[in-house]
Enzyme design. Structure first.
Site, PDB file in Angstrom:
ATOM      1  N   LYS A  36      55.430  46.956  18.332  1.00  0.00           N
ATOM      2  CA  LYS A  36      55.340  46.664  16.893  1.00  0.00           C
ATOM      3  C   LYS A  36      56.350  45.599  16.509  1.00  0.00           C
ATOM      4  O   LYS A  36      57.515  45.661  16.931  1.00  0.00           O
ATOM      5  CB  LYS A  36      55.643  47.934  16.096  1.00  0.00           C
ATOM      6  CG  LYS A  36      54.519  48.932  16.097  1.00  0.00           C
ATOM      7  CD  LYS A  36      54.878  50.063  15.165  1.00  0.00           C
ATOM      8  CE  LYS A  36      53.809  51.124  15.158  1.00  0.00           C
ATOM      9  NZ  LYS A  36      54.333  52.392  14.651  1.00  0.00           N
ATOM     10  N   CYS A  41      65.148  48.043  16.239  1.00  0.00           N
ATOM     11  CA  CYS A  41      65.892  48.256  14.992  1.00  0.00           C
ATOM     12  C   CYS A  41      64.998  48.870  13.919  1.00  0.00           C
ATOM     13  O   CYS A  41      65.330  49.893  13.329  1.00  0.00           O
ATOM     14  CB  CYS A  41      66.473  46.929  14.517  1.00  0.00           C
ATOM     15  SG  CYS A  41      67.194  47.022  12.891  1.00  0.00           S
ATOM     16  N   GLY A 113      53.791  40.207  27.645  1.00  0.00           N
ATOM     17  CA  GLY A 113      53.999  38.843  28.136  1.00  0.00           C
ATOM     18  C   GLY A 113      54.839  38.826  29.396  1.00  0.00           C
ATOM     19  O   GLY A 113      55.637  39.726  29.647  1.00  0.00           O
ATOM     20  N   GLY A 176      79.403  57.555  21.872  1.00  0.00           N
ATOM     21  CA  GLY A 176      79.412  56.199  21.301  1.00  0.00           C
ATOM     22  C   GLY A 176      78.774  56.235  19.918  1.00  0.00           C
ATOM     23  O   GLY A 176      78.592  57.305  19.326  1.00  0.00           O
ATOM     24  N   ARG A 262      72.508  51.556  26.470  1.00  0.00           N
ATOM     25  CA  ARG A 262      71.194  50.926  26.579  1.00  0.00           C
ATOM     26  C   ARG A 262      71.254  49.786  27.580  1.00  0.00           C
ATOM     27  O   ARG A 262      72.247  49.060  27.657  1.00  0.00           O
ATOM     28  CB  ARG A 262      70.751  50.415  25.195  1.00  0.00           C
ATOM     29  CG  ARG A 262      70.530  51.572  24.220  1.00  0.00           C
ATOM     30  CD  ARG A 262      70.103  51.093  22.854  1.00  0.00           C
ATOM     31  NE  ARG A 262      68.833  50.407  22.844  1.00  0.00           N
ATOM     32  CZ  ARG A 262      67.635  50.991  22.793  1.00  0.00           C
ATOM     33  NH1 ARG A 262      67.540  52.316  22.762  1.00  0.00           N
ATOM     34  NH2 ARG A 262      66.535  50.269  22.763  1.00  0.00           N
ATOM     35  N   ALA A 309      71.695  44.699  15.686  1.00  0.00           N
ATOM     36  CA  ALA A 309      70.568  43.948  15.131  1.00  0.00           C
ATOM     37  C   ALA A 309      71.037  42.635  14.522  1.00  0.00           C
ATOM     38  O   ALA A 309      70.409  41.585  14.716  1.00  0.00           O
ATOM     39  CB  ALA A 309      69.858  44.795  14.084  1.00  0.00           C
ATOM     40  N   HIS A 432      88.799  48.500 -10.512  1.00  0.00           N
ATOM     41  CA  HIS A 432      89.285  49.877 -10.499  1.00  0.00           C
ATOM     42  C   HIS A 432      88.315  50.763 -11.258  1.00  0.00           C
ATOM     43  O   HIS A 432      87.868  50.374 -12.332  1.00  0.00           O
ATOM     44  CB  HIS A 432      90.659  49.921 -11.166  1.00  0.00           C
ATOM     45  CG  HIS A 432      91.204  51.305 -11.306  1.00  0.00           C
ATOM     46  ND1 HIS A 432      91.736  51.992 -10.234  1.00  0.00           N
ATOM     47  CD2 HIS A 432      91.285  52.135 -12.377  1.00  0.00           C
ATOM     48  CE1 HIS A 432      92.137  53.185 -10.651  1.00  0.00           C
ATOM     49  NE2 HIS A 432      91.869  53.300 -11.942  1.00  0.00           N
TER      50      HIS A 432
HETATM   51  C1  LIG Z   1      69.177  54.770  17.701  1.00  0.00           C
HETATM   52  C2  LIG Z   1      69.624  53.362  17.451  1.00  0.00           C
HETATM   53  C3  LIG Z   1      70.289  53.046  16.276  1.00  0.00           C
HETATM   54  C4  LIG Z   1      70.704  51.737  16.041  1.00  0.00           C
HETATM   55  N1  LIG Z   1      71.336  51.467  14.870  1.00  0.00           N
HETATM   56  C5  LIG Z   1      71.743  50.201  14.626  1.00  0.00           C
HETATM   57  C6  LIG Z   1      72.362  49.879  13.376  1.00  0.00           C
HETATM   58  O1  LIG Z   1      72.521  50.718  12.502  1.00  0.00           O
HETATM   59  N2  LIG Z   1      72.748  48.609  13.170  1.00  0.00           N
HETATM   60  C7  LIG Z   1      72.574  47.627  14.126  1.00  0.00           C
HETATM   61  O2  LIG Z   1      72.961  46.478  13.886  1.00  0.00           O
HETATM   62  N3  LIG Z   1      71.986  47.900  15.316  1.00  0.00           N
HETATM   63  C8  LIG Z   1      71.567  49.161  15.570  1.00  0.00           C
HETATM   64  N4  LIG Z   1      70.923  49.431  16.751  1.00  0.00           N
HETATM   65  C9  LIG Z   1      70.763  48.341  17.750  1.00  0.00           C
HETATM   66  C10 LIG Z   1      69.582  47.433  17.400  1.00  0.00           C
HETATM   67  O3  LIG Z   1      68.433  48.209  17.229  1.00  0.00           O
HETATM   68  C11 LIG Z   1      69.398  46.421  18.508  1.00  0.00           C
HETATM   69  O4  LIG Z   1      70.614  45.735  18.730  1.00  0.00           O
HETATM   70  C12 LIG Z   1      68.322  45.398  18.162  1.00  0.00           C
HETATM   71  O5  LIG Z   1      67.094  46.028  17.929  1.00  0.00           O
HETATM   72  C13 LIG Z   1      68.180  44.375  19.317  1.00  0.00           C
HETATM   73  O6  LIG Z   1      67.196  43.449  18.986  1.00  0.00           O
HETATM   74  P1  LIG Z   1      66.392  42.679  20.140  1.00  0.00           P
HETATM   75  O7  LIG Z   1      65.484  41.748  19.421  1.00  0.00           O
HETATM   76  O8  LIG Z   1      67.315  42.150  21.137  1.00  0.00           O
HETATM   77  O9  LIG Z   1      65.562  43.805  20.897  1.00  0.00           O
HETATM   78  P2  LIG Z   1      64.467  44.839  20.393  1.00  0.00           P
HETATM   79  O10 LIG Z   1      64.642  45.183  18.964  1.00  0.00           O
HETATM   80  O11 LIG Z   1      64.491  45.957  21.382  1.00  0.00           O
HETATM   81  O12 LIG Z   1      63.105  44.031  20.508  1.00  0.00           O
HETATM   82  C14 LIG Z   1      62.565  43.647  21.700  1.00  0.00           C
HETATM   83  C15 LIG Z   1      61.066  43.597  21.529  1.00  0.00           C
HETATM   84  O13 LIG Z   1      60.481  42.987  22.657  1.00  0.00           O
HETATM   85  C16 LIG Z   1      59.273  43.635  22.951  1.00  0.00           C
HETATM   86  N5  LIG Z   1      58.967  43.388  24.360  1.00  0.00           N
HETATM   87  C17 LIG Z   1      59.729  43.738  25.432  1.00  0.00           C
HETATM   88  N6  LIG Z   1      59.149  43.298  26.558  1.00  0.00           N
HETATM   89  C18 LIG Z   1      58.016  42.667  26.189  1.00  0.00           C
HETATM   90  C19 LIG Z   1      56.992  42.009  26.925  1.00  0.00           C
HETATM   91  N7  LIG Z   1      57.042  41.890  28.234  1.00  0.00           N
HETATM   92  N8  LIG Z   1      55.957  41.486  26.231  1.00  0.00           N
HETATM   93  C20 LIG Z   1      55.900  41.575  24.873  1.00  0.00           C
HETATM   94  N9  LIG Z   1      56.834  42.184  24.160  1.00  0.00           N
HETATM   95  C21 LIG Z   1      57.885  42.728  24.805  1.00  0.00           C
HETATM   96  C22 LIG Z   1      59.548  45.090  22.632  1.00  0.00           C
HETATM   97  O14 LIG Z   1      58.346  45.801  22.374  1.00  0.00           O
HETATM   98  C23 LIG Z   1      60.434  44.974  21.397  1.00  0.00           C
HETATM   99  O15 LIG Z   1      59.695  45.047  20.202  1.00  0.00           O
HETATM  100  C24 LIG Z   1      70.468  50.734  17.005  1.00  0.00           C
HETATM  101  C25 LIG Z   1      69.777  51.032  18.189  1.00  0.00           C
HETATM  102  C26 LIG Z   1      69.354  52.333  18.401  1.00  0.00           C
HETATM  103  C27 LIG Z   1      68.607  52.647  19.659  1.00  0.00           C
END
Ligand SMILES: Cc1cc2nc3c(=O)[nH]c(=O)nc-3n(C[C@H](O)[C@H](O)[C@H](O)COP(=O)(O)OP(=O)(O)OC[C@H]3O[C@@H](n4cnc5c(N)ncnc54)[C@H](O)[C@@H]3O)c2cc1C
Length: 455
Positions: A36, A41, A113, A176, A262, A309, A432
């Site tokens: 999705k 995030c 992909g 953590g 992670r 995020a 304040h």
């Molecule tokens: C429980 C939890 C709570 C969190 N709370 C916070 C918070 O409060 N604040 C904060 O800043 N961060 C938080 N984070 C961390 C944050 O979610 C991540 O740092 C952020 O989502 C990373 O973004 P990204 O784009 O690198 O990866 P992702 O958000 O993981 O996105 C990667 C995307 O790539 C897609 N994908 C992967 N491989 C393929 C492929 N081969 N083909 C097509 N699509 C693919 C996946 O489906 C996914 O949608 C939290 C994480 C977790 C698990």
């Protein structure tokens, strides 16, 4: 069309931010996502956990409302309703994001992909060519050897977010950010909670004073924790999961949440074959998120920077602007705000005392107790704001514990990133009674003119 200026693999925080900024800069963009739009995030991380934490805060408010002279009765948690509220928030944001991507003329491609050459990603048998390829495939929840995630008794955050009941008891393996946030939610919902952490402190990456502040608050809330002791094994029966630690102690609970970090999603995606430099699955990049292969970039949890995020957003934007020829400044990762959204919250920016000393600063510290802050007393929260500064120099770090202190980071990050000195901030009048006043008071005290501070 299958030729683009930018082809982005992964539609999470890093990927979609890169897509939106690239298209703003007039570049043609393809965004590939197999699940999705919004990624971890939006669907499995930040947003759903913060909705659960807010539901927990409401539960605690109703439990303790008599402390404020308001008589209510806490009857219980209806997880179906909690999930409906949480899913409603996610779904609204998801729809908004889909509309945004569409309105910016990003070509959105659904499917898995794979990088098949230095400038091509293949999805469902179709090759998409990019002058630039941005890898943003994110991360997955790790486990430990011998610990099988069955999704019901032994779970990760992915299942914890979607649980349809409040477990009577939970062991959280890993103290953590993610572990502490779930411990906080479940305690508020009424579970018996025990955290097991191998390092000497909860949220061990934070300044030690913040870890200790959170530990004090968790102890007061009745959240149990075992620190500095390592996991040995886990066994399951009808009663639940029993965890044995290396020191011989055992704990049994209905559910075991594994929150031990992670790892990058990079296996079998063609990254090694393309010749990318990698380390333990992470794609290595320079300070502009360039990999060693010209034209291939990587952002977000896939690279070894802070897994947040907003870091993903920042890196995605940085890459788009670099491709767009704007020559943006590299990210200063010390200046990234960090929040643990438990009750109480922990928030920080800049260096811990230990880091500042390691980097050779002559460090001065100031601890401002929230006991002296009117709004903190009104909210009945405890905590502190700690400043780390260079002697006769700028603020190097701000570390806060207390209800809602995450909201104070907006000012704290300006102070750190603009290299303000205590006297610069002391000259600013804070409203304040607000919690932000405590930030002002801490700087007043460090500048040698404390107002509401004892000693
Ligand atoms: C429980 C939890 C709570 C969190 N709370 C916070 C918070 O409060 N604040 C904060 O800043 N961060 C938080 N984070 C961390 C944050 O979610 C991540 O740092 C952020 O989502 C990373 O973004 P990204 O784009 O690198 O990866 P992702 O958000 O993981 O996105 C990667 C995307 O790539 C897609 N994908 C992967 N491989 C393929 C492929 N081969 N083909 C097509 N699509 C693919 C996946 O489906 C996914 O949608 C939290 C994480 C977790 C698990």
């Amino acid at each position: 069309m299958s030729q683009f200026d930018v082809v982005i693999l992964g539609g999470g925080s890093g990927g979609y931010a890169c897509a939106l900024r690239s298209s703003q800069l007039g570049l043609s963009v393809a965004l590939i996502e197999e699940n999705k739009l919004g990624g971890t995030c939006l669907h499995r991380g930040c947003i759903p956990t913060k909705a659960l934490l807010h539901a927990g805060e409401v539960a605690d408010s109703s439990r303790h409302s008599a402390d404020f002279g308001v008589n209510t009765q806490f009857i219980g948690i209806d997880m179906l309703a909690v999930n409906a509220y949480k899913d409603g928030v996610v779904s609204k944001l998801h729809k908004g994001l889909q509309g945004l991507v569409k309105s910016r003329n990003v070509t959105y491609i659904e499917g898995h992909g794979r990088l098949v050459s230095k400038n091509e990603v293949e999805v469902n048998g179709v090759k998409y060519t990019g002058k630039n390829i941005v890898l943003a495939t994110g991360s997955y929840p790790k486990t430990l050897p011998g610990l099988d995630i069955d999704g019901t008794q032994i779970i990760t955050s992915e299942q914890a977010i979607a649980m349809d009941r409040v477990p009577k008891s939970v062991i959280v393996l890993g103290g953590g950010v993610i572990g502490c946030e779930f411990a906080s939610v479940w305690k508020s919902f009424g579970s018996e909670v025990t955290i097991i952490e191998g390092l000497p402190h909860l949220i061990a990456l934070e300044d030690e004073s913040s870890s200790k502040g959170l530990e004090r608050a968790f102890r007061k809330r009745g959240i149990n924790f075992e620190l500095g002791t390592r996991f040995k094994s886990a066994s399951k029966d009808a009663k639940g999961v029993t965890v044995t630690l290396e020191d011989g102690k055992t704990f049994t609970a209905e559910v075991l949440l594994v929150a031990v970090g992670r790892g990058p999603v990079s296996a079998n995606l063609g990254y090694e074959e393309a010749g990318l430099n990698m380390d333990r699955g992470y794609v290595l990049v320079d300070n502009k998120c360039r990999t060693n292969v010209p034209g291939i970039w990587a952002v977000g949890d896939l690279i070894p920077t802070l897994q947040l995020a907003h870091v993903g957003f920042g890196e995605g934007i940085l890459v788009a602007e670099e491709i767009g020829g704007l020559n943006p400044r590299p990210i200063n990762y010390d200046g990234v705000p960090r929040v643990t959204y438990s009750e109480p919250e922990v928030a920080s920016v800049g260096l811990t005392t230990a880091q500042a000393k390691e980097r050779g600063h002559d460090v001065v510290e100031l601890n401002y107790d929230l006991a002296g802050n009117g709004k903190a007393q009104i909210l009945k929260t405890a905590g502190a704001i700690k400043l780390v500064a260079a002697k006769n120099g700028p603020i190097l770090g701000i570390h806060m514990v207390g209800a809602r202190v995450g909201e104070l980071l907006a000012e704290a990050q300006l102070i750190f990133n603009w290299e303000a000195e205590a006297s610069d901030v002391a000259a600013l009048i804070h409203a304040h009674p607000t919690l932000s006043e405590a930030v002002g008071e801490a700087h007043l005290a460090l500048a040698g003119k404390p107002l509401h501070a004892h000693g």
